[in-house]
Design a protein around this motif. Structure first.
Motif, PDB file in Angstrom:
ATOM      1  N   UNK A  20      -7.760  -0.095 -15.751  1.00 24.67           N
ATOM      2  CA  UNK A  20      -9.150  -0.257 -15.350  1.00 24.67           C
ATOM      3  C   UNK A  20      -9.355  -0.084 -13.860  1.00 24.67           C
ATOM      4  N   UNK A  21     -10.000  -1.060 -13.247  1.00 28.53           N
ATOM      5  CA  UNK A  21     -10.337  -0.996 -11.822  1.00 28.53           C
ATOM      6  C   UNK A  21      -9.091  -0.911 -10.951  1.00 28.53           C
ATOM      7  N   UNK A  22      -8.025  -1.621 -11.325  1.00 24.14           N
ATOM      8  CA  UNK A  22      -6.803  -1.589 -10.523  1.00 24.14           C
ATOM      9  C   UNK A  22      -6.226  -0.170 -10.473  1.00 24.14           C
ATOM     10  N   UNK A  23      -6.150   0.481 -11.606  1.00 25.78           N
ATOM     11  CA  UNK A  23      -5.612   1.844 -11.658  1.00 25.78           C
ATOM     12  C   UNK A  23      -6.496   2.800 -10.873  1.00 25.78           C
ATOM     13  N   UNK A  24      -7.796   2.660 -10.998  1.00 25.51           N
ATOM     14  CA  UNK A  24      -8.721   3.536 -10.287  1.00 25.51           C
ATOM     15  C   UNK A  24      -8.543   3.413  -8.782  1.00 25.51           C
ATOM     16  N   UNK A  25      -8.527   2.181  -8.276  1.00 23.26           N
ATOM     17  CA  UNK A  25      -8.396   1.949  -6.829  1.00 23.26           C
ATOM     18  C   UNK A  25      -7.050   2.454  -6.318  1.00 23.26           C
ATOM     19  N   UNK A  26      -5.972   2.161  -7.037  1.00 23.57           N
ATOM     20  CA  UNK A  26      -4.641   2.599  -6.619  1.00 23.57           C
ATOM     21  C   UNK A  26      -4.545   4.126  -6.630  1.00 23.57           C
ATOM     22  N   UNK A  27      -5.002   4.766  -7.688  1.00 22.03           N
ATOM     23  CA  UNK A  27      -4.922   6.229  -7.785  1.00 22.03           C
ATOM     24  C   UNK A  27      -5.792   6.910  -6.727  1.00 22.03           C
ATOM     25  N   UNK A  28      -6.995   6.409  -6.521  1.00 18.75           N
ATOM     26  CA  UNK A  28      -7.889   6.966  -5.509  1.00 18.75           C
ATOM     27  C   UNK A  28      -7.256   6.864  -4.125  1.00 18.75           C
ATOM     28  N   UNK A  29      -6.726   5.692  -3.807  1.00 16.62           N
ATOM     29  CA  UNK A  29      -6.113   5.477  -2.492  1.00 16.62           C
ATOM     30  C   UNK A  29      -4.900   6.371  -2.293  1.00 16.62           C
ATOM     31  N   UNK A  30      -4.079   6.503  -3.313  1.00 16.23           N
ATOM     32  CA  UNK A  30      -2.888   7.342  -3.223  1.00 16.23           C
ATOM     33  C   UNK A  30      -3.269   8.806  -3.022  1.00 16.23           C
ATOM     34  N   UNK A  31      -4.233   9.290  -3.758  1.00 14.11           N
ATOM     35  CA  UNK A  31      -4.622  10.695  -3.646  1.00 14.11           C
ATOM     36  C   UNK A  31      -5.279  10.992  -2.295  1.00 14.11           C
ATOM     37  N   UNK A  32      -6.120  10.095  -1.813  1.00 16.36           N
ATOM     38  CA  UNK A  32      -6.736  10.308  -0.500  1.00 16.36           C
ATOM     39  C   UNK A  32      -5.677  10.304   0.604  1.00 16.36           C
ATOM     40  N   UNK A  33      -4.680   9.430   0.479  1.00 19.39           N
ATOM     41  CA  UNK A  33      -3.585   9.397   1.449  1.00 19.39           C
ATOM     42  C   UNK A  33      -2.785  10.697   1.355  1.00 19.39           C
ATOM     43  N   UNK A  34      -2.498  11.131   0.145  1.00 19.41           N
ATOM     44  CA  UNK A  34      -1.742  12.368  -0.065  1.00 19.41           C
ATOM     45  C   UNK A  34      -2.454  13.570   0.546  1.00 19.41           C
ATOM     46  N   UNK A  35      -3.774  13.527   0.546  1.00 17.00           N
ATOM     47  CA  UNK A  35      -4.562  14.629   1.110  1.00 17.00           C
ATOM     48  C   UNK A  35      -4.691  14.544   2.628  1.00 17.00           C
ATOM     49  N   UNK A  36      -4.035  13.554   3.229  1.00 11.07           N
ATOM     50  CA  UNK A  36      -3.976  13.492   4.686  1.00 11.07           C
ATOM     51  C   UNK A  36      -4.936  12.537   5.359  1.00 11.07           C
ATOM     52  N   UNK A  37      -5.689  11.770   4.589  1.00 10.57           N
ATOM     53  CA  UNK A  37      -6.611  10.815   5.200  1.00 10.57           C
ATOM     54  C   UNK A  37      -5.852   9.592   5.708  1.00 10.57           C
TER      55      UNK A  37
END
Length: 76
Positions: A20-37
């Motif tokens: 749910x919300x935990x997976x969404x927040x973790x995945x979003x944060x990981x992908x944004x970090x991976x993209x260089x943010x």
């Protein structure tokens, strides 16, 4: 870009419990970090999100009383 993401502070984010919300927040944060943010994830103490800079917030034990578990039971 500098970003801050704030996770629900009710429970720590951990891969084994992600849903749910935990997976969404973790995945979003990981992908944004991976993209260089330049991202900081503010989350409950004890969280684990590999690859993401965490700023862990201490959460009082009493907060778990607010959780509603499957079947409508509360944490005790």
């Amino acid at each position: 870009m500098r970003l801050a993401v704030v996770a629900p502070l009710v429970t720590p984010l951990r891969p084994a419990q992600a849903g749910g919300a935990q997976a969404f927040v973790a995945d979003l944060s990981l992908e944004l970090t991976r993209r260089g943010h330049d991202l900081t994830l503010y989350c409950a103490q004890g969280s684990e999100v590999p690859g993401v800079r965490l700023d862990e917030v201490p959460v009082e034990a009493e907060i778990s009383a607010a959780l509603v578990r499957p079947g409508g039971t509360t944490a005790e």
